[in-house]
Scaffold this active site. Structure first.
Site, PDB file in Angstrom:
ATOM      1  N   LEU A 162      10.926   1.164   7.383  1.00 41.90           N
ATOM      2  CA  LEU A 162      10.371   1.691   6.144  1.00 41.90           C
ATOM      3  C   LEU A 162      11.126   2.965   5.765  1.00 41.90           C
ATOM      4  CD1 LEU A 162       7.972   1.164   4.142  1.00 41.90           C
ATOM      5  CD2 LEU A 162       6.860   3.075   5.282  1.00 41.90           C
TER       6      LEU A 162
ATOM      7  N   TYR B 196       0.831  -1.204   0.000  1.00 46.32           N
ATOM      8  CA  TYR B 196       0.000   0.000   0.000  1.00 46.32           C
ATOM      9  C   TYR B 196       0.858   1.243   0.000  1.00 46.32           C
ATOM     10  CZ  TYR B 196       0.753   0.897   5.037  1.00 46.32           C
ATOM     11  OH  TYR B 196       1.303   1.178   6.260  1.00 46.32           O
TER      12      TYR B 196
ATOM     13  N   GLU C 167      11.496   2.431  14.529  1.00 43.42           N
ATOM     14  CA  GLU C 167      10.562   3.418  13.959  1.00 43.42           C
ATOM     15  C   GLU C 167       9.234   3.259  14.674  1.00 43.42           C
ATOM     16  OE1 GLU C 167       9.379   2.581   9.854  1.00 43.42           O
ATOM     17  OE2 GLU C 167       9.728   0.450  10.199  1.00 43.42           O
TER      18      GLU C 167
ATOM     19  N   LYS D 187       6.500  -1.903   1.897  1.00 44.44           N
ATOM     20  CA  LYS D 187       5.298  -1.360   2.566  1.00 44.44           C
ATOM     21  C   LYS D 187       4.123  -2.323   2.366  1.00 44.44           C
ATOM     22  CE  LYS D 187       3.061   3.119   3.340  1.00 44.44           C
ATOM     23  NZ  LYS D 187       3.225   3.125   4.791  1.00 44.44           N
TER      24      LYS D 187
HETATM   25  N1  PDD Z   1       2.524   4.909   7.378  1.00 48.25           N
HETATM   26  N2  PDD Z   1       7.098   3.707   9.126  1.00 48.25           N
HETATM   27  C1  PDD Z   1       5.988   2.974   9.038  1.00 48.25           C
HETATM   28  C2  PDD Z   1       5.961   1.630   9.678  1.00 48.25           C
HETATM   29  C3  PDD Z   1       4.868   3.471   8.343  1.00 48.25           C
HETATM   30  O1  PDD Z   1       3.765   2.733   8.231  1.00 48.25           O
HETATM   31  C4  PDD Z   1       4.930   4.776   7.765  1.00 48.25           C
HETATM   32  C5  PDD Z   1       3.775   5.358   7.002  1.00 48.25           C
HETATM   33  C6  PDD Z   1       6.118   5.507   7.902  1.00 48.25           C
HETATM   34  C7  PDD Z   1       6.281   6.874   7.295  1.00 48.25           C
HETATM   35  O2  PDD Z   1       6.365   6.784   5.889  1.00 48.25           O
HETATM   36  P1  PDD Z   1       5.887   7.979   4.947  1.00 48.25           P
HETATM   37  O3  PDD Z   1       6.600   9.184   5.419  1.00 48.25           O
HETATM   38  O4  PDD Z   1       6.319   7.561   3.605  1.00 48.25           O
HETATM   39  O5  PDD Z   1       4.394   8.108   5.105  1.00 48.25           O
HETATM   40  C8  PDD Z   1       7.183   4.939   8.574  1.00 48.25           C
HETATM   41  C9  PDD Z   1       1.346   5.314   6.650  1.00 48.25           C
HETATM   42  C10 PDD Z   1       1.107   6.778   6.660  1.00 48.25           C
HETATM   43  C11 PDD Z   1       0.169   4.508   7.154  1.00 48.25           C
HETATM   44  O6  PDD Z   1       0.397   3.343   7.453  1.00 48.25           O
HETATM   45  O7  PDD Z   1      -0.956   5.014   7.199  1.00 48.25           O
END
Ligand code: PDD
Length: 287
Positions: A207, A33, A182, A149
């Site tokens: 991620l 996703y 994270e 992801k």
């Molecule tokens: N989540 N780490 C994890 C485990 C994440 O699921 C996310 C993002 C991030 C930050 O990534 P980015 O800056 O590319 O959004 C880091 C999304 C927003 C979610 O699961 O809704």
């Protein structure tokens, strides 16, 4: 207002949108996703999210469901049909629908695509961010490919629920060495005791946050000291400031870890400045 979702080639009413019971995403979490923040009806950090999407699909050997140009059109249409000016777009691609079998379907089936878009109240969120938020820590218990992801988010969901039950907005995973990896849905940052920005390097099992990457550029332009270096929970407790980044949280200041105040327990100047700078950059670069 009616909401619409894109499901495998067409827009349908959100309430009636459905996928097949043998979708491999539903049965095996065999899918990926992406989430884009939407500013002024446009996609923020678009390129970074597309690049990560293609990489996630390639790593799992799932076919690209369409070209980047076509996907951009569909994402924009989802934004338009749902009248989103400020919000989020969610895209999910799974390996498709096939009789349940752990191994890939043979012959391959077309990947299944779902897109939803929703509005957020940026004024209310801004007021909340100005107050700061709490995080808790939980033991790292995810698989070894957190760089992909995937929709397999059970550890993240459990961690987030634990956070919610303790009045926190996020849970930080902590590895065997006591280092923060994270958050459940965000990357973790501190301004350490020496005033240096710190976030974990992407060689680690995390991620590769797109917001994180844009913010590193913002930080470089602002001339602030930064190191892509992990930090311990202890260092976070003794940090001057902390914050998280993600498409949902943008840059959200953190004022306590496991109930221990960070700094004086109020939102710090670096985190609030970076939030403003990030939003300005993301808004200006949205397509
Ligand atoms: N989540 N780490 C994890 C485990 C994440 O699921 C996310 C993002 C991030 C930050 O990534 P980015 O800056 O590319 O959004 C880091 C999304 C927003 C979610 O699961 O809704």
């Amino acid at each position: 207002m009616s909401r619409f979702a894109y499901v495998n080639g067409r827009f349908v009413r959100h309430g009636q949108a459905a996928v097949h019971i043998e979708d491999r995403g539903y049965q095996l979490a065999d899918g990926v996703y992406e989430v884009w923040a939407v500013f002024d009806g446009k996609l923020a950090d678009a390129e970074g999210h597309f690049a990560r999407l293609w990489r996630s699909l390639d790593e799992l050997r799932i076919d690209h469901p369409m070209s980047e140009a076509a996907l951009t059109i569909v994402l924009r249409e989802a934004i338009r049909r749902n009248h989103v000016r400020e919000g989020l777009v969610y895209l999910q691609v799974t390996r498709g629908v096939a009789r349940r079998d752990h191994a890939f379907p043979n012959p391959a089936v077309p990947p299944a695509v779902v897109i939803t878009a929703r509005s957020v109240d940026r004024v209310a969120i801004e007021a909340k961010a100005a107050k700061g938020a709490a995080v808790i820590t939980v033991p790292e218990n995810r698989w070894g490919r957190c760089d992909i992801k995937t929709i397999g988010l059970l550890p993240n969901a459990l961690a987030k629920q634990a956070a919610r039950e303790r009045g926190a907005i996020e849970a930080w995973f902590v590895d065997d060495l006591g280092l923060v990896t994270e958050g459940a849905s965000s990357n973790a940052w501190i301004v350490d005791a020496d005033g240096r920005l710190r976030t974990r390097d992407t060689q680690a099992n995390i991620l590769r946050g797109v917001t994180r990457l844009t913010l590193l550029d913002v930080i470089a332009q602002a001339g602030l000291p930064v190191a892509e270096q992990p930090f311990t929970v202890e260092e976070a407790r003794n940090a001057r400031e902390a914050f998280i980044t993600g498409a949902g949280s943008l840059v959200t200041p953190i004022t306590s870890v496991d109930g221990v105040k960070i700094g004086d327990g109020t939102v710090g100047p670096v985190a609030s400045r970076l939030r403003a700078l990030y939003i300005e950059r993301a808004r200006a670069g949205a397509i």
